[in-house]
Design an enzyme around this catalytic site. Structure first.
Site, mmCIF file in Angstrom:
data_model
loop_
_atom_site.group_PDB
_atom_site.id
_atom_site.type_symbol
_atom_site.label_atom_id
_atom_site.label_comp_id
_atom_site.label_asym_id
_atom_site.label_seq_id
_atom_site.Cartn_x
_atom_site.Cartn_y
_atom_site.Cartn_z
ATOM 1 N N TYR A 118 0.785 -1.226 0.000
ATOM 2 C CA TYR A 118 0.000 0.000 0.000
ATOM 3 C C TYR A 118 0.824 1.287 0.000
ATOM 4 O O TYR A 118 0.714 2.102 -0.909
ATOM 5 C CB TYR A 118 -0.949 0.006 1.211
ATOM 6 C CG TYR A 118 -1.924 -1.129 1.206
ATOM 7 C CD1 TYR A 118 -2.945 -1.187 0.258
ATOM 8 C CD2 TYR A 118 -1.826 -2.176 2.123
ATOM 9 C CE1 TYR A 118 -3.840 -2.243 0.231
ATOM 10 C CE2 TYR A 118 -2.717 -3.234 2.100
ATOM 11 C CZ TYR A 118 -3.724 -3.260 1.157
ATOM 12 O OH TYR A 118 -4.599 -4.306 1.123
ATOM 13 N N PRO A 131 -11.454 -0.925 -1.950
ATOM 14 C CA PRO A 131 -12.602 -1.770 -2.295
ATOM 15 C C PRO A 131 -13.911 -1.071 -1.926
ATOM 16 O O PRO A 131 -13.916 -0.071 -1.197
ATOM 17 C CB PRO A 131 -12.399 -3.024 -1.425
ATOM 18 C CG PRO A 131 -11.034 -2.885 -0.816
ATOM 19 C CD PRO A 131 -10.731 -1.432 -0.782
ATOM 20 N N HIS A 376 -7.890 0.637 2.153
ATOM 21 C CA HIS A 376 -7.588 -0.767 2.429
ATOM 22 C C HIS A 376 -6.420 -0.990 3.391
ATOM 23 O O HIS A 376 -6.306 -2.061 4.005
ATOM 24 C CB HIS A 376 -7.283 -1.456 1.095
ATOM 25 C CG HIS A 376 -7.585 -2.919 1.080
ATOM 26 N ND1 HIS A 376 -7.576 -3.713 2.212
ATOM 27 C CD2 HIS A 376 -7.892 -3.757 0.066
ATOM 28 C CE1 HIS A 376 -7.871 -4.953 1.876
ATOM 29 N NE2 HIS A 376 -8.072 -5.008 0.583
ATOM 30 N N SER A 592 -10.395 -12.796 -4.423
ATOM 31 C CA SER A 592 -10.625 -12.862 -2.984
ATOM 32 C C SER A 592 -12.029 -13.348 -2.699
ATOM 33 O O SER A 592 -12.992 -12.879 -3.323
ATOM 34 C CB SER A 592 -10.421 -11.481 -2.345
ATOM 35 O OG SER A 592 -10.473 -11.561 -0.944
#
Length: 662
Positions: A118, A131, A376, A592
């Site tokens: 990140y 997300p 996230h 995922s």
């Protein structure tokens, strides 16, 4: 604890709702039914993440690249691995240093993983990183319905935060492999206290809880691209639903009145959609003015953000919607909901009514589309889902209750509007952000597939985990389209360990390749041989998943060895400069499993590479929901094409397994 803080805590504790206590009691009851409490002592610290064997990690590395690189490239990599593993060589030295670091740290992987995944990533947050979660659609008859729902939602979030702050949230437990083992809860504690600050070199994840400042008692409400400070705690008392409703109504009125006037100060939120280094430079310029510093401070320290969205005009996507409806693959309304949560649909709609750096950003549209976008880096999706599941239990309880009018509404301070001082250069940056964001929104190709022939119950009948079954179906779907496998990412939770986040389960195995090749129309393999190859792929995928969740993953291990070689001046080994290492970390399939219990709710995200697919899946008992994303500007990918291939693959595996069910 000071007397002031103690008083605040006790009053807030008294404000906890009865339905939240029911939620906690039911959660504890379910846990008691599902596992043996006596086996685990939750008062003891969780174990540290183990350091995997160097030899085993490199064996896994060779196995994962073998199906995705040429024989020539593989042989070179195999030679580099052997050199790396030589006694007294660089690999042994790096492993020894890692073991030394692991003795000193609670979690040897966390900081390096967080930076790589990140904080060092310069891509814009929306679509590329943040997300979105879509809630079941609400049926608002008018504005009052929207605002009353929002008031109840805020109350539910504050309830949940109260439990988190007092450490009363029941400890999550493993549901497989050492069933009942406690899991790390640190991610929950970051949901309402974290903020991601952009940096030119590296972003910074900060926590608003400090010894110098009182905990924040406000949320930021965005309406018509304008920002307001809504105090949710006044004189140590949380506002009631009715008080929140009236404060929200004040905000909505002022934003509508100011929308087309010089008082609007709109569109600053677009800056958070820029690449991280561009936004970092713009933020520094904003901070030169004390008025802007106050605005940014209020946003960065708020508990969470609420976005009151306008009804969306979806006509810009009409062409794709017609195509998808003809194939009956896409539930258009679900895709529209996903667009609203992921990016706000466009600058003409709600894309400026956002602040993407904040961890939790709840979105409530006039047309009943609701959900959240979350940054996230502080937490994984499963933690956000737990929060969302609580919220909807809370809201269901609230629907049964009557609102009552509080007499003190007129005494509440009017929510303060954040007023910015915008220079010409910042205005130029805002215009640039709007243009580039609209282009990226238009480039996103997202499709929601509801596969209804079977759900998670069928794989269990053939003694296969639903997750493994779905992962292999995606390998087959990709192979059908491109006649090859590619590097695949699937997150595997390592929360059994202190500060555990995730490692990577790679479904692109040699066993998967042998099986998908056998499924090709030109293959001479019999049905029995295909089934046996499928079960071998299932077993390997299952073993890999178990290794990952037990702390024996390969990806974090190799990443940290590489970072140690750089930071401790060992010199970067050739292994990490090799073509195979780059190929193995180019995740053309980013996947995922994100299960929810609420009907109509799901998560989605964008691809992580330009020529790849993002695929979030939600296996229900009798159907599976897939959110498939790609980029239109890539000539080799198509979400519709992948969805059709995936549907065919699921049907083929169903037919194959059905023949051999006992």
């Amino acid at each position: 604890m000071s007397s002031l803080a103690s008083r605040r805590t006790s009053i807030l504790a008294a404000n906890k709702s009865l339905c939240l206590q029911k939620y906690i009691d039911n959660l504890l009851k379910k846990q008691r039914e599902d596992c043996d409490y006596t086996k685990w002592d939750v008062t003891k610290p969780l174990p540290k993440l183990p350091v995997p064997s160097l030899k085993e990690s490199l064996e896994k590395y060779l196995r994962c690249i073998m199906p995705i690189v040429s024989e020539q490239v593989y042989k070179k990599t195999e030679h580099l691995v052997m050199e790396f593993l030589k006694e007294g060589g660089i690999g042994e030295k790096l492993q020894a240093k890692l073991i030394e670091i692991a003795d000193e740290k609670d979690n040897w992987a966390y900081d390096w993983w967080l930076n790589d995944m990140y904080l060092l990533n310069k891509l814009p947050l929306p679509i590329n990183s943040n997300p979105a979660m879509i809630f079941p659609k609400e049926n608002f008859e008018d504005e009052d319905d929207q605002l009353r729902f929002t008031a109840r939602l805020i109350s539910g979030i504050m309830d949940y935060k109260c439990v988190i702050d007092q450490k009363e949230l029941p400890v999550d437990r493993c549901t497989c492999r050492e069933k009942g083992q406690p899991l790390c809860m640190e991610q929950y504690y970051r949901l309402f206290s974290s903020y991601r600050i952009p940096g030119e070199d590296k972003d910074k994840l900060v926590n608003s809880k400090t010894h110098l400042l009182l905990e924040p008692e406000h949320v930021i409400v965005l309406s018509r691209n304008q920002m307001f400070v809504l105090d949710v705690i006044v004189n140590f008392t949380r506002l009631s639903d009715d008080q929140l409703y009236h404060q929200l109504k004040r905000i909505k009125r002022q934003s509508e009145e100011d929308e087309n006037t010089s008082n609007a100060f709109t569109n600053v939120g677009f800056l958070t959609s820029l690449s991280r280094d561009e936004w970092a430079r713009a933020r520094l310029e904003l901070l030169r003015d004390s008025t802007n510093r106050d605005c940014i401070d209020m946003i960065e320290r708020c508990i969470f953000i609420v976005c009151l969205d306008k009804k969306v005009n979806y006509c810009s996507n009409k062409e794709n919607m017609d195509v998808d409806n003809d194939t009956e693959l896409c539930k258009t309304s679900l895709r529209d909901y996903a667009f609203q949560m992921l990016h706000g649909c466009s600058s003409e709609n709600n894309s400026g009514n956002r602040w993407f750096d904040k961890t939790m950003q709840f979105i409530i549209s006039e047309d009943g589309i609701c959900g959240l976008s979350y940054e996230h880096s502080p937490a994984e999706g499963i933690v956000v889902i737990e929060l969302s599941e609580h919220l909807f239990r809370y809201l269901e309880e609230k629907r049964k209750q009557k609102l009552y009018r509080m007499p003190s509404i007129c005494e509440l301070p009017i929510p303060r509007k954040l007023r910015w001082r915008i220079s010409d250069s910042i205005n130029t940056q805002i215009d640039k952000a709007k243009l580039s964001f609209d282009e990226r929104i238009e480039d996103l190709d997202l499709l929601v597939l509801k596969f209804e022939k079977f759900g998670r119950d069928f794989p269990k009948k053939v003694k296969t985990s639903p997750d493994t079954f779905i992962q292999l179906s995606m390998q087959l779907a990709y192979y059908k389209l491109y006649n090859r496998l590619v590097s695949t990412y699937e997150s595997a939770s390592t929360r059994r360990f202190r500060h555990g986040r995730v490692d990577n389960i790679r479904a692109n195995s040699c066993e998967a390749l042998s099986w998908v090749q056998s499924m090709h129309p030109d293959s001479n393999a019999s049905k029995k041989e295909k089934y046996e190859l499928f079960m071998k792929a299932v077993q390997y995928q299952t073993d890999l998943m178990i290794d990952n969740i037990l702390g024996k993953g390969m990806d974090c291990h190799l990443l940290v060895l590489k970072q140690i070689s750089i930071e401790y001046n060992f010199g970067i080994p050739e292994l990490f400069l090799d073509e195979s290492y780059n190929i193995s970390n180019h995740f053309s399939l980013s996947t995922s499993q994100i299960p929810t219990t609420m009907e109509g709710s799901f998560m989605c995200y964008g691809p992580v590479v330009h020529d790849g697919y993002g695929c979030a899946y939600n296996p229900k008992p009798n159907y599976i929901l897939f959110a498939i994303s790609s980029f239109k500007s890539c000539t080799t990918t198509s979400s519709k094409m992948f969805a059709e291939s995936l549907e065919r693959s699921l049907n083929e595996i169903y037919d194959l397994c059905s023949e051999f069910m006992k």
